[in-house]
Design an enzyme around this catalytic site. Structure first.
Site, PDB file in Angstrom:
ATOM      1  N   ASN A 208     -23.733 -20.677  10.483  1.00  0.00           N
ATOM      2  CA  ASN A 208     -23.138 -20.750   9.160  1.00  0.00           C
ATOM      3  C   ASN A 208     -24.252 -21.006   8.148  1.00  0.00           C
ATOM      4  O   ASN A 208     -25.410 -21.181   8.514  1.00  0.00           O
ATOM      5  CB  ASN A 208     -22.022 -21.807   9.086  1.00  0.00           C
ATOM      6  N   GLU A 211     -26.294 -24.315   8.574  1.00  0.00           N
ATOM      7  CA  GLU A 211     -27.120 -24.286   9.785  1.00  0.00           C
ATOM      8  C   GLU A 211     -28.323 -23.376   9.593  1.00  0.00           C
ATOM      9  O   GLU A 211     -29.443 -23.710  10.008  1.00  0.00           O
ATOM     10  CB  GLU A 211     -26.281 -23.803  10.970  1.00  0.00           C
ATOM     11  N   ASP A 279     -16.142 -20.690  16.556  1.00  0.00           N
ATOM     12  CA  ASP A 279     -15.889 -20.374  17.968  1.00  0.00           C
ATOM     13  C   ASP A 279     -15.116 -19.067  18.094  1.00  0.00           C
ATOM     14  O   ASP A 279     -15.339 -18.287  19.020  1.00  0.00           O
ATOM     15  CB  ASP A 279     -15.109 -21.508  18.635  1.00  0.00           C
TER      16      ASP A 279
END
Length: 334
Positions: A208, A211, A279
């Site tokens: 993301n 990150e 996920d």
């Protein structure tokens, strides 16, 4: 393109996917507000229910299974109630859990959320209690995980490395997995919260915005810094593709061929809860790549899948039918 994605959905079914990572038990303790305690100025909750659902890498497992994958889960749980419940939950979803090793020296990574509310009020989180061992996985547990990976990876169609920073996905495991995937000629996608620099040679990197910013060491504030960050990560890791998710601004895909693709969100108005959406993205993308999709096709399919789960509360999954319906609706809107 959307017609291609609809055809792709049927090809996802029964693809063998190994998911390796930090298996987390998300525990929800439900309570009804009763009164204020006489002992301290705190609420007293009457216990009503307690549920255990997959979190962390276990949520990536759950998402992959929900989309029709034949999933082999690899990780560690403790010899405790949370570990038993988590394993049983995954088994009920037809997941192969032989690779989930029970390590008596480590508790199952558990995030317990105490939820409270009255009859006419919205349920809210009062407190969260985290339980995990901070030391890296070692000894017989580590060796058992390595042995399972090495003995099964060549039979897989794709691999997910789901690294939440809880000391399961260690350097030796990372190298074994990436090297094994390269030998077998299968795609491997990594979603790592804190340690993405360790995954040199992986096929696809998913990050993301925050990150990615941490990985390159500067803030992503506009399109120019986003593009620079994407290329930097791709080159440093020698990856084939990097997918950076940007919340309401969609996703950006960088490919080793030099192509950059902006992928807009499919439904801006209904975003509700982004918990665990990453996920869903890696699950949909690895299944699509295992089915022969291009990186762009896989990323677009993952984008639709994420657009469904953010409209659901908490860590959620989507199904092939929901995915097909979302793509069909979007096809008529554009």
């Amino acid at each position: 393109m959307n017609t291609t994605l609809l055809r792709l959905i049927t090809k996802l079914q029964n693809r063998k996917i190994m998911v390796i990572g930090d298996m987390v038990a998300d525990v929800y303790v439900e309570g009804k507000i009763s009164r204020i305690s006489r002992e301290a100025p705190v609420l007293i909750l009457e216990h009503m229910a307690e549920t255990v659902v997959p979190g962390g890498a276990a949520n990536a497992v759950h998402n992959t299974a929900a989309l029709g994958g034949c999933v082999y889960a690899v990780g560690v749980v403790g010899e405790d109630y949370a570990g038993q419940q988590l394993t049983q939950h995954l088994q009920m979803k037809q997941v192969n859990t032989n690779g989930i090793i029970i390590d008596p020296s480590r508790p199952t990574i558990t995030k317990t959320r105490v939820m409270a509310g009255g009859q006419a009020t919205v349920r809210q989180q009062v407190v969260r209690i985290d339980r995990e061992k901070k030391e890296p996985l070692s000894g017989s547990g580590l060796q058992a995980v390595k042995n399972y990976i090495l003995s099964h990876i060549e039979n897989m169609a794709g691999v997910i490395l789901s690294d939440y920073g809880s000391q399961t996905v260690l350097p030796g495991i990372i190298r074994s997995v990436i090297d094994g995937c390269q030998r077998a000629g299968i795609p491997c996608i990594v979603d790592s919260r804190y340690n993405i620099k360790a995954y040199t040679g992986v096929t696809v990197v998913k990050q993301n915005e925050s990150e990615a910013a941490a990985a390159v060491g500067y803030e992503i504030v506009d399109e120019n810094t986003l593009v620079t960050a994407g290329w930097t990560i791709l080159e440093r890791l020698n990856a084939q593709a990097v997918l950076i998710t940007c919340g309401p601004d969609g996703m950006t895909l960088f490919e080793a061929s030099g192509k950059v693709s902006q992928i807009p969100v499919t439904n801006k108005s209904a975003v509700y809860d982004v918990t665990g959406a990453g996920d869903t993205v890696v699950a949909a993308m690895i299944l699509a790549l295992a089915a022969g999709a291009s990186y762009l096709e896989a990323a677009r399919l993952a984008n639709f899948a994420a657009g469904i789960v953010v409209r659901k509360l908490g860590t959620a999954t989507t199904t092939p039918d929901e995915l097909a319906a979302a793509i069909s609706r979007y096809q008529y809107q554009v």
